[in-house]
Design an enzyme around this catalytic site. Structure first.
Site, PDB file in Angstrom:
ATOM      1  N   ASP A  41      58.158  84.587  19.421  1.00 25.17           N
ATOM      2  CA  ASP A  41      56.766  84.591  18.954  1.00 25.17           C
ATOM      3  C   ASP A  41      55.931  83.529  19.676  1.00 25.17           C
ATOM      4  OD1 ASP A  41      57.793  86.322  17.071  1.00 25.17           O
ATOM      5  OD2 ASP A  41      57.003  85.253  15.334  1.00 25.17           O
ATOM      6  N   ASP A  42      54.630  83.708  19.579  1.00 19.62           N
ATOM      7  CA  ASP A  42      53.626  82.665  19.887  1.00 19.62           C
ATOM      8  C   ASP A  42      53.329  82.433  21.370  1.00 19.62           C
ATOM      9  OD1 ASP A  42      53.520  82.433  17.171  1.00 19.62           O
ATOM     10  OD2 ASP A  42      54.057  80.317  17.079  1.00 19.62           O
ATOM     11  N   HIS A  92      51.225  89.969  17.780  1.00 21.00           N
ATOM     12  CA  HIS A  92      51.356  88.863  16.814  1.00 21.00           C
ATOM     13  C   HIS A  92      49.958  88.369  16.421  1.00 21.00           C
ATOM     14  CE1 HIS A  92      53.449  85.815  14.623  1.00 21.00           C
ATOM     15  NE2 HIS A  92      53.237  84.811  15.452  1.00 21.00           N
ATOM     16  N   HIS A  96      45.869  84.387  15.684  1.00 27.58           N
ATOM     17  CA  HIS A  96      46.915  83.562  15.053  1.00 27.58           C
ATOM     18  C   HIS A  96      46.263  82.459  14.208  1.00 27.58           C
ATOM     19  CE1 HIS A  96      50.772  81.310  14.728  1.00 27.58           C
ATOM     20  NE2 HIS A  96      51.309  82.483  14.960  1.00 27.58           N
ATOM     21  N   HIS A 187      60.754  81.069  19.335  1.00 34.94           N
ATOM     22  CA  HIS A 187      59.387  80.892  19.844  1.00 34.94           C
ATOM     23  C   HIS A 187      59.432  80.561  21.333  1.00 34.94           C
ATOM     24  CE1 HIS A 187      58.917  80.370  15.498  1.00 34.94           C
ATOM     25  NE2 HIS A 187      57.671  80.777  15.674  1.00 34.94           N
TER      26      HIS A 187
HETATM   27 ZN   LIG Z   1      53.374  82.755  15.126  1.00 34.31          ZN
END
Ligand SMILES: [Zn+2]
Length: 224
Positions: A41-42, A92, A96, A187
């Site tokens: 993620d991210d 995602h 965010h 991540h």
């Molecule tokens: Zn995230």
């Protein structure tokens, strides 16, 4: 600031519980197979994502990247590299934003749509997988997901890489918890994750567990 931090920590802890409990929306948090899937993620992040991609290529492992739209927009070449190297690109959200759980349905719908459009522009494919920021959902998500053709994806193994103080701690957390069918949350925006990844993949191989793309592990198409 302190209040925001406390609220944020509370929300992330709650989100982790909530996503597996399918409290507001149905998320897929476990695989159906004996293999496992790695999810990041991210990103994309210009410092750490290339390192992670290099390791995945060297180890011939395909993963899934839940990208943040505003980062993907800034680094389209990195986004294309992820796709060209055979990994799944998933949504995602665009912003965010830590207040995303408080967005109205229409603002949330637009936020998710915007991330899908950025991916489509770079790859010509629209993501079908979505992971809610901080793992927190609410009833507004069900409409926003439906109108964007998205399926919510959770995780069964939280690596805690965002809190890991060393790569050894991170490797130990993943390896000690790992079981067949896991969807592992990592991540690609963290250097500790980039540093630990090679060892994590090697340890998984010694357990004779295969790492497969998320689409295979959950038996769903990754693009609309
Ligand atoms: Zn995230």
């Amino acid at each position: 600031m302190l209040i925001i931090m406390v609220a944020y920590l509370g929300v992330t802890a709650y989100g982790s519980y909530q996503i597996q409990a399918n409290y507001f929306i149905k998320s897929i948090s476990y695989g159906k197979k004996k293999s496992i899937a790695l999810t990041f993620d991210d990103g994309p992040d210009p410092k750490t994502t290339p390192k992670i991609l290099d390791i995945l290529r060297e180890k011939n492992v395909k993963a899934t990247f839940f990208v943040i739209g505003k980062k993907a927009e800034k680094y389209p070449e990195l986004l294309r590299r992820i796709g060209e190297e055979g990994h799944i690109i998933a949504n995602h959200s665009y912003s965010h934003n830590y207040l995303i759980a408080f967005f109205s349905t229409s603002r949330l719908t637009k936020d998710l749509q915007c991330c899908n459009e950025i991916v489509f522009e770079a790859l010509g494919k629209t993501p079908a997988f979505f992971r809610p920021p901080f793992g927190v959902t609410n009833p507004r998500y069900s409409k926003a997901l439906k109108s964007n053709g998205l399926q919510s994806i959770g995780w069964s193994l939280r690596s805690m890489d965002t809190k890991a103080r060393s790569k050894y701690k991170l490797i130990d957390t993943v390896i000690s918890k790992l079981k067949r069918g896991d969807i592992v949350l990592l991540h690609d925006s963290l250097s500790v994750t980039a540093d630990a990844l090679e060892d994590i993949i090697e340890h998984i191989a010694t357990k004779r567990i295969d790492i497969e793309p998320l689409s295979k592990v959950i038996n769903k198409e990754p693009y609309v």
